[in-house]
Design a protein around this motif. Structure first.
Motif, PDB file in Angstrom:
ATOM      1  N   VAL A 124      -6.900  -2.458  -3.117  1.00 18.40           N
ATOM      2  CA  VAL A 124      -7.394  -2.616  -4.387  1.00 18.40           C
ATOM      3  C   VAL A 124      -7.587  -1.274  -4.820  1.00 18.40           C
ATOM      4  CG1 VAL A 124      -9.606  -3.246  -5.532  1.00 18.40           C
ATOM      5  CG2 VAL A 124      -8.424  -4.751  -3.889  1.00 18.40           C
ATOM      6  N   HIS A 125      -8.316  -0.298  -3.865  1.00 14.83           N
ATOM      7  CA  HIS A 125      -8.527   0.922  -4.203  1.00 14.83           C
ATOM      8  C   HIS A 125      -7.358   1.884  -4.787  1.00 14.83           C
ATOM      9  CE1 HIS A 125     -11.688  -0.214  -1.443  1.00 14.83           C
ATOM     10  NE2 HIS A 125     -12.606   0.379  -2.187  1.00 14.83           N
ATOM     11  N   ILE A 126      -6.330   1.603  -4.034  1.00 14.21           N
ATOM     12  CA  ILE A 126      -4.912   2.263  -4.309  1.00 14.21           C
ATOM     13  C   ILE A 126      -4.428   1.799  -5.675  1.00 14.21           C
ATOM     14  CG2 ILE A 126      -2.861   3.173  -3.578  1.00 14.21           C
ATOM     15  CD1 ILE A 126      -3.830   2.443  -0.662  1.00 14.21           C
ATOM     16  N   PHE A 127      -4.683   0.436  -5.823  1.00 18.59           N
ATOM     17  CA  PHE A 127      -3.936  -0.065  -7.054  1.00 18.59           C
ATOM     18  C   PHE A 127      -4.653   0.480  -8.263  1.00 18.59           C
ATOM     19  CE2 PHE A 127      -4.120  -3.218 -10.315  1.00 18.59           C
ATOM     20  CZ  PHE A 127      -2.621  -3.530 -10.623  1.00 18.59           C
ATOM     21  N   VAL A 128      -6.130   0.719  -7.974  1.00 16.69           N
ATOM     22  CA  VAL A 128      -6.841   1.103  -9.131  1.00 16.69           C
ATOM     23  C   VAL A 128      -6.637   2.556  -9.475  1.00 16.69           C
ATOM     24  CG1 VAL A 128      -9.313   1.556  -9.826  1.00 16.69           C
ATOM     25  CG2 VAL A 128      -8.727  -0.476  -8.949  1.00 16.69           C
ATOM     26  N   ALA A 129      -6.400   3.364  -8.352  1.00 20.28           N
ATOM     27  CA  ALA A 129      -6.026   4.821  -8.560  1.00 20.28           C
ATOM     28  C   ALA A 129      -4.682   4.667  -9.429  1.00 20.28           C
ATOM     29  CB  ALA A 129      -5.979   5.610  -7.358  1.00 20.28           C
ATOM     30  N   ASP A 180       0.789  -1.276   0.002  1.00 21.66           N
ATOM     31  CA  ASP A 180       0.085   0.037   0.090  1.00 21.66           C
ATOM     32  C   ASP A 180       0.652   1.146   0.112  1.00 21.66           C
ATOM     33  OD1 ASP A 180      -2.118  -1.884   0.192  1.00 21.66           O
ATOM     34  OD2 ASP A 180      -2.518  -1.377   2.441  1.00 21.66           O
ATOM     35  N   LEU A 181       1.818   1.229   0.798  1.00 22.39           N
ATOM     36  CA  LEU A 181       3.090   2.337   0.945  1.00 22.39           C
ATOM     37  C   LEU A 181       3.688   2.624  -0.559  1.00 22.39           C
ATOM     38  CD1 LEU A 181       4.019   4.632   3.055  1.00 22.39           C
ATOM     39  CD2 LEU A 181       5.549   2.884   3.467  1.00 22.39           C
ATOM     40  N   VAL A 182       3.891   1.582  -1.071  1.00 25.16           N
ATOM     41  CA  VAL A 182       4.501   1.711  -2.427  1.00 25.16           C
ATOM     42  C   VAL A 182       3.729   2.425  -3.437  1.00 25.16           C
ATOM     43  CG1 VAL A 182       5.321   0.259  -4.250  1.00 25.16           C
ATOM     44  CG2 VAL A 182       6.274  -0.291  -2.031  1.00 25.16           C
ATOM     45  N   LEU A 183       2.338   1.772  -3.367  1.00 22.37           N
ATOM     46  CA  LEU A 183       1.355   2.157  -4.501  1.00 22.37           C
ATOM     47  C   LEU A 183       1.107   3.974  -4.203  1.00 22.37           C
ATOM     48  CD1 LEU A 183      -0.967  -0.665  -4.506  1.00 22.37           C
ATOM     49  CD2 LEU A 183       0.393  -0.091  -6.155  1.00 22.37           C
ATOM     50  N   ILE A 184       0.979   4.287  -2.724  1.00 22.05           N
ATOM     51  CA  ILE A 184       0.486   5.697  -2.622  1.00 22.05           C
ATOM     52  C   ILE A 184       1.780   6.410  -2.913  1.00 22.05           C
ATOM     53  CG2 ILE A 184       0.519   7.374  -0.823  1.00 22.05           C
ATOM     54  CD1 ILE A 184      -1.323   5.157   0.829  1.00 22.05           C
ATOM     55  N   CYS A 191       3.902   5.944  -5.278  1.00 26.85           N
ATOM     56  CA  CYS A 191       3.828   5.701  -6.773  1.00 26.85           C
ATOM     57  C   CYS A 191       2.738   6.934  -7.500  1.00 26.85           C
ATOM     58  CB  CYS A 191       3.390   4.559  -7.325  1.00 26.85           C
ATOM     59  SG  CYS A 191       4.505   3.148  -7.218  1.00 26.85           S
ATOM     60  N   GLY A 192       1.821   6.930  -6.775  1.00 25.98           N
ATOM     61  CA  GLY A 192       0.644   8.276  -7.122  1.00 25.98           C
ATOM     62  C   GLY A 192       1.356   9.323  -6.751  1.00 25.98           C
ATOM     63  N   LEU A 193       2.018   9.626  -5.732  1.00 23.04           N
ATOM     64  CA  LEU A 193       2.559  11.244  -5.618  1.00 23.04           C
ATOM     65  C   LEU A 193       3.630  11.247  -6.258  1.00 23.04           C
ATOM     66  CD1 LEU A 193       2.584  11.009  -1.584  1.00 23.04           C
ATOM     67  CD2 LEU A 193       0.738  11.840  -3.139  1.00 23.04           C
ATOM     68  N   ALA A 194       4.548  10.444  -6.801  1.00 22.99           N
ATOM     69  CA  ALA A 194       5.538  10.600  -7.551  1.00 22.99           C
ATOM     70  C   ALA A 194       5.118  10.833  -8.880  1.00 22.99           C
ATOM     71  CB  ALA A 194       6.383   9.262  -7.616  1.00 22.99           C
ATOM     72  N   LEU A 195       3.811  10.291  -9.489  1.00 21.01           N
ATOM     73  CA  LEU A 195       3.310  10.606 -10.752  1.00 21.01           C
ATOM     74  C   LEU A 195       2.787  12.194 -10.757  1.00 21.01           C
ATOM     75  CD1 LEU A 195       1.479   7.342 -11.511  1.00 21.01           C
ATOM     76  CD2 LEU A 195       3.226   8.228 -12.563  1.00 21.01           C
ATOM     77  N   SER A 196       2.233  12.452  -9.768  1.00 20.85           N
ATOM     78  CA  SER A 196       1.888  13.892  -9.468  1.00 20.85           C
ATOM     79  C   SER A 196       3.173  14.724  -9.660  1.00 20.85           C
ATOM     80  CB  SER A 196       1.044  14.041  -8.076  1.00 20.85           C
ATOM     81  OG  SER A 196       0.995  15.641  -8.008  1.00 20.85           O
ATOM     82  N   GLN A 197       4.250  14.633  -9.374  1.00 23.29           N
ATOM     83  CA  GLN A 197       5.415  15.282  -9.212  1.00 23.29           C
ATOM     84  C   GLN A 197       5.874  15.173 -10.768  1.00 23.29           C
ATOM     85  OE1 GLN A 197       7.329  17.074  -6.847  1.00 23.29           O
ATOM     86  NE2 GLN A 197       7.732  18.018  -8.695  1.00 23.29           N
ATOM     87  N   TYR A 198       5.808  14.090 -11.303  1.00 23.20           N
ATOM     88  CA  TYR A 198       6.325  13.651 -12.688  1.00 23.20           C
ATOM     89  C   TYR A 198       5.718  14.687 -13.573  1.00 23.20           C
ATOM     90  CZ  TYR A 198       6.428  11.195 -17.048  1.00 23.20           C
ATOM     91  OH  TYR A 198       6.482  10.857 -18.318  1.00 23.20           O
ATOM     92  N   ILE A 199       4.401  14.905 -13.670  1.00 20.60           N
ATOM     93  CA  ILE A 199       3.712  15.424 -14.521  1.00 20.60           C
ATOM     94  C   ILE A 199       4.016  17.032 -14.638  1.00 20.60           C
ATOM     95  CG2 ILE A 199       1.740  15.961 -13.225  1.00 20.60           C
ATOM     96  CD1 ILE A 199       1.808  14.682 -17.205  1.00 20.60           C
ATOM     97  N   VAL A 200       4.384  17.612 -13.631  1.00 15.02           N
ATOM     98  CA  VAL A 200       4.633  19.165 -13.688  1.00 15.02           C
ATOM     99  C   VAL A 200       6.356  19.099 -14.372  1.00 15.02           C
ATOM    100  CG1 VAL A 200       3.136  19.889 -12.017  1.00 15.02           C
ATOM    101  CG2 VAL A 200       5.221  18.931 -11.296  1.00 15.02           C
ATOM    102  N   LEU A 201       7.132  18.427 -13.782  1.00 13.92           N
ATOM    103  CA  LEU A 201       8.456  18.360 -14.221  1.00 13.92           C
ATOM    104  C   LEU A 201       8.370  17.926 -15.721  1.00 13.92           C
ATOM    105  CD1 LEU A 201      10.276  16.378 -11.161  1.00 13.92           C
ATOM    106  CD2 LEU A 201      10.291  18.897 -11.685  1.00 13.92           C
ATOM    107  N   ARG A 202       7.860  17.060 -16.271  1.00 10.24           N
ATOM    108  CA  ARG A 202       7.671  16.891 -17.631  1.00 10.24           C
ATOM    109  C   ARG A 202       7.441  18.030 -18.480  1.00 10.24           C
ATOM    110  NH1 ARG A 202       5.191  11.606 -20.926  1.00 10.24           N
ATOM    111  NH2 ARG A 202       5.775  12.592 -23.161  1.00 10.24           N
ATOM    112  N   ALA A 203       6.444  18.847 -18.011  1.00 12.76           N
ATOM    113  CA  ALA A 203       5.924  20.156 -18.589  1.00 12.76           C
ATOM    114  C   ALA A 203       6.730  21.217 -18.389  1.00 12.76           C
ATOM    115  CB  ALA A 203       4.794  20.489 -18.151  1.00 12.76           C
ATOM    116  N   GLY A 204       8.144  20.948 -17.747  1.00 16.43           N
ATOM    117  CA  GLY A 204       9.054  22.050 -17.437  1.00 16.43           C
ATOM    118  C   GLY A 204       8.902  22.964 -16.378  1.00 16.43           C
ATOM    119  N   VAL A 205       7.982  22.543 -15.388  1.00 12.74           N
ATOM    120  CA  VAL A 205       7.748  23.312 -14.326  1.00 12.74           C
ATOM    121  C   VAL A 205       8.183  22.729 -12.985  1.00 12.74           C
ATOM    122  CG1 VAL A 205       5.627  24.317 -12.877  1.00 12.74           C
ATOM    123  CG2 VAL A 205       5.296  23.803 -15.288  1.00 12.74           C
ATOM    124  N   PHE A 206       8.995  23.713 -12.525  1.00 10.04           N
ATOM    125  CA  PHE A 206       9.732  23.145 -11.364  1.00 10.04           C
ATOM    126  C   PHE A 206       9.193  23.523 -10.076  1.00 10.04           C
ATOM    127  CE2 PHE A 206      14.072  23.344  -8.957  1.00 10.04           C
ATOM    128  CZ  PHE A 206      13.863  22.053  -8.381  1.00 10.04           C
TER     129      PHE A 206
END
Length: 291
Positions: free
Chosen positions: A128-133, A13-17, A19-34
């Motif tokens: 299951v909820h976190i995995f689906v998210a 569960d901790l790994v999945l959570i 992962c979600g937070l890292a994806l949130s950070q990833y999407i802004v860095l991908r757009a060049g927003v620090f």
């Protein structure tokens, strides 16, 4: 069979959570927003979901939707003044935003519980909820990456001026990246609140901010699998090195320095370039030093 793996579900569960937070950070860095505002969005989503689930007895779906909307709206509001700044100034401004949010949570005791936080939150979220998210977020980000929108975000990250000269409208795409980041962070904040019985402001502070950023830098900021690998490593590593738990921050720091020196694009991106045996195709990394 499930009972055999039951002891490992909390770490999963901790790994999945993460992962979600890292994806949130990833999407802004991908757009060049620090931006480093993910921790702030996460805390707001967590408190929104906790208050609605505990005090208003709202169902899990509506509470999580509310957390997502809170993160989304906050990100859009924050993105408007941030459109005027770039680079390290964006990082400083978003860091200030996180500190303001945490201060409000400490001082608004009547609503947030102050330093003690909120307790007795009904646990209505499971693995299951976190995995689906996580899967849903991955699907959206991969779909964006394979579209013209993803190409535009990559162009902005590589060189904003050149992207603008090619007809890419930068401000709306920065706003979109912020909105996606806020929505994902708010959603996973809600998942955290409805999964852990209690929340407090301290768990959304500077250590979380650094950990989320470290996951993306460690795994890589170009491939969507980079933040997943980074979250996996930085979540499991402390479990494997429990005798060194008091020096966890030091271990993270040393690991990051080693990765930045020897794999400056992150594990996934660097290994991908070597696997293709044509690393020269990757453009120079402009913001690794800044991160």
């Amino acid at each position: 069979m499930t009972g055999i793996f039951a002891p490992y579900f909390p770490i999963l569960d901790l790994v999945l959570i993460h992962c979600g937070l890292a994806l949130s950070q990833y999407i802004v860095l991908r757009a060049g927003v620090f931006s480093v505002a993910t921790a702030g969005f996460t805390s707001m989503g967590a408190y929104a979901a906790a208050l609605l689930a505990r005090d208003a007895e709202m169902g899990v779906a509506l509470a999580l939707l509310a957390a997502l909307v809170v993160g989304l709206v906050t990100a859009i509001i924050l993105a408007l003044p941030l459109a005027r700044v770039r680079g390290v100034y964006q990082a400083i401004a978003t860091l200030a935003f996180v500190q303001i949010v945490l201060s409000l949570m400490y001082y608004a005791e009547d609503v947030t519980g102050g330093p003690l936080g909120l307790n007795a939150i009904p646990k209505t979220v499971g693995t299951v909820h976190i995995f689906v998210a996580v899967c849903a977020c991955l699907y959206v980000i991969i779909a964006i990456g394979r579209s013209r929108l993803g190409s535009a975000l990559d162009a902005i990250r590589q060189d904003e001026i050149v992207a603008a000269s090619l007809g890419v409208s930068v401000p709306p795409l920065h706003l979109l990246a912020f909105a996606l980041s806020g929505a994902i962070a708010g959603l996973f904040g809600g998942l955290i609140a409805l999964h852990t019985y209690s929340i407090e402001p301290a768990q959304f502070g500077f250590p979380l901010l650094v950990s989320i950023l470290a996951m993306v830098v460690l795994g890589g900021r170009r491939s969507v699998w980079g933040p997943i690998v980074g979250a996996l490593i930085l979540t499991i590593l402390p479990e494997l090195a429990r005798p060194l738990a008091e020096n966890r921050a030091l271990i993270h720091g040393i690991l990051l320095v080693v990765i930045i020196v020897f794999l400056p694009r992150g594990i996934v991106d660097s290994l991908s370039a070597r696997f293709k045996k044509n690393p020269s195709r990757l453009e120079p990394d402009r913001d690794v030093a800044a991160t």
